[in-house]
Motif scaffolding. Sequence first.
Motif, PDB file in Angstrom:
ATOM      1  N   PRO A  46     -11.188  -8.156  -4.366  1.00 45.72           N
ATOM      2  CA  PRO A  46     -12.513  -7.548  -4.538  1.00 45.72           C
ATOM      3  C   PRO A  46     -12.457  -6.026  -4.611  1.00 45.72           C
ATOM      4  CG  PRO A  46     -12.265  -8.526  -2.331  1.00 45.72           C
ATOM      5  CD  PRO A  46     -11.115  -9.004  -3.161  1.00 45.72           C
ATOM      6  N   VAL A  85      -0.147 -10.083  -8.524  1.00 44.64           N
ATOM      7  CA  VAL A  85       0.957 -11.033  -8.466  1.00 44.64           C
ATOM      8  C   VAL A  85       0.460 -12.464  -8.700  1.00 44.64           C
ATOM      9  CG1 VAL A  85       0.861 -11.350  -5.970  1.00 44.64           C
ATOM     10  CG2 VAL A  85       3.049 -11.566  -7.134  1.00 44.64           C
ATOM     11  N   GLY A 109      -9.362 -11.948  -7.663  1.00 46.28           N
ATOM     12  CA  GLY A 109     -10.175 -12.422  -6.529  1.00 46.28           C
ATOM     13  C   GLY A 109      -9.529 -12.268  -5.167  1.00 46.28           C
ATOM     14  N   LEU A 136      -8.488 -17.827  -0.425  1.00 44.54           N
ATOM     15  CA  LEU A 136      -8.628 -18.349   0.943  1.00 44.54           C
ATOM     16  C   LEU A 136      -9.991 -18.946   1.253  1.00 44.54           C
ATOM     17  CD1 LEU A 136      -6.796 -15.542   2.974  1.00 44.54           C
ATOM     18  CD2 LEU A 136      -5.838 -17.601   1.954  1.00 44.54           C
ATOM     19  N   ALA A 155       3.987  -5.501  -8.355  1.00 43.50           N
ATOM     20  CA  ALA A 155       4.475  -4.122  -8.398  1.00 43.50           C
ATOM     21  C   ALA A 155       5.725  -4.037  -7.534  1.00 43.50           C
ATOM     22  CB  ALA A 155       3.407  -3.176  -7.872  1.00 43.50           C
ATOM     23  N   CYS A 215      -4.423  -1.624  -3.841  1.00 39.42           N
ATOM     24  CA  CYS A 215      -5.470  -2.458  -3.213  1.00 39.42           C
ATOM     25  C   CYS A 215      -4.835  -3.817  -2.934  1.00 39.42           C
ATOM     26  CB  CYS A 215      -6.667  -2.608  -4.150  1.00 39.42           C
ATOM     27  SG  CYS A 215      -7.400  -1.051  -4.658  1.00 39.42           S
ATOM     28  N   ALA A 216      -3.732  -3.793  -2.208  1.00 40.52           N
ATOM     29  CA  ALA A 216      -2.891  -4.983  -2.094  1.00 40.52           C
ATOM     30  C   ALA A 216      -3.248  -5.872  -0.906  1.00 40.52           C
ATOM     31  CB  ALA A 216      -1.428  -4.565  -2.019  1.00 40.52           C
ATOM     32  N   GLY A 258      -1.039  -7.931   1.421  1.00 44.59           N
ATOM     33  CA  GLY A 258       0.277  -7.942   0.791  1.00 44.59           C
ATOM     34  C   GLY A 258       0.275  -8.939  -0.347  1.00 44.59           C
ATOM     35  N   ALA A 272      -6.581   1.525  -0.718  1.00 40.51           N
ATOM     36  CA  ALA A 272      -7.943   1.148  -0.324  1.00 40.51           C
ATOM     37  C   ALA A 272      -7.969  -0.336   0.007  1.00 40.51           C
ATOM     38  CB  ALA A 272      -8.916   1.460  -1.468  1.00 40.51           C
ATOM     39  N   LYS A 306     -11.536  -4.185   8.322  1.00 36.88           N
ATOM     40  CA  LYS A 306     -11.100  -5.006   7.187  1.00 36.88           C
ATOM     41  C   LYS A 306     -12.296  -5.753   6.631  1.00 36.88           C
ATOM     42  CE  LYS A 306      -6.281  -5.673   8.400  1.00 36.88           C
ATOM     43  NZ  LYS A 306      -5.243  -6.644   8.682  1.00 36.88           N
TER      44      LYS A 306
END
Length: 358
Positions: free
Chosen positions: A28, A49, A54, A60, A101, A134-135, A138, A303, A314
């Motif tokens: 998001p 990845v 989403g 989730l 990345a 904006c990972a 992870g 971010a 979070k």
Amino acid sequence: MSSTPATSAPLAPQETTQTDVLIVGAGPVGLFAAFQAGVLGLKCELIDVLDRPGGQCTELYPEKPIYDIPAVPGCLAQDLVDRLMEQCAPFAFPMHFSQRADSVSEHAGADGHPRLLVTTDAGKRFDVAAVLICAGAGAFAPQRVALPEAAALEDRHLHYAVRDTSRFAGRRVIVAGGGDSALDWALALRKVAGRVTLLHRREGFRAADHTVASMRAAVAAGEMDFVVGMLGGLQTDDAGKLTAATIKTRDGEQTLPADELVALYGLVSEPGPIAQWDMDMRAGRIVVDTTTYESSRRGIFAAGDICFYPNKQKLILSGFHEAALALRKAYHYANPQKSLVHVHTSNNAALKEKLTHA
Ligand SMILES: Cc1cc2nc3c(=O)[nH]c(=O)nc-3n(C[C@H](O)[C@H](O)[C@H](O)COP(=O)(O)OP(=O)(O)OC[C@H]3O[C@@H](n4cnc5c(N)ncnc54)[C@H](O)[C@@H]3O)c2cc1C
């Protein structure tokens, strides 16, 4: 996998995408960041990845309601993602999926200003003025089969995703798992495979009721099998091809002949290669300066859930704010000669036209 020291030489013009900002992660926050980049007049591209946008919302909890997005009293998580996609669509920024990345390095741009080169595990290269990470938690990765012989079979006869159903034509396939993905793929593959066996450790499932009902109907009709048990071992022939799986059941062990194993046990988050990018980190997250959301490494911003600062929440709305501020600083790296004039979207005729007629 690692970052390399800055070089002063200009980058060789190989097959490299040039843009202002690379957004890593299409959750998001990454999607809203793309919209913000468009509003500021920046060019950007996104990578994720996963094979779809989403992030956590889609992977989730797509059907869970969210109530704390400003001006949206309530919507399902997947609806929020769909709306964010719709919101950034007018800018038509390229989104590259199934790309992780991996590495970053600095170099000098044609005008002498510093730029960053990001490479992905699929060999893409992005030459950018700034990177916005904006990972989230992870890179999502599949939960792997915990058997020593599994690694050698990966991508040959052991699959963690189904990309091409024709690959399974006429094959004896075990689909392992008890969620929506496992049931959906077992049902889909039964139409092309020689035989499909769904393997799950218990009778109950973590899947939608209608999907469970479809699976049970297919089993009752003799179109596929369902076995309650756990993988105990994988057998191969001399050529290393999968021939069977040992299944541990309540009554003991059984051998199930199989050519392919599709293991859909869900996703786990891994810090991934970004953790090696020479930025200050705290508990696996990127430490940022809260005036700009820039990391300790020039031109790399963070971010959303991946960033760290005192009292960081979070929450999706926090990520939206962080991305908006990060891009304002990134603007100066992409346009070192220009100043950023603040205008509301409604006062910018070209932007208004673009957003109104999207
Ligand atoms: C069950 C649950 C319920 C929640 N409910 C709410 C709620 O009601 N309201 C709320 O505000 N928040 C809620 N949250 C938290 C919210 O989902 C997160 O704050 C939000 O998803 C963070 O967004 P993000 O874009 O930063 O990260 P993510 O959603 O995690 O997305 C990150 C993306 O980056 C990708 N990625 C990671 N590393 C790489 C890499 N190296 N290369 C390429 N791609 C990469 C990942 O694949 C992923 O798609 C909830 C979370 C959970 C788990």
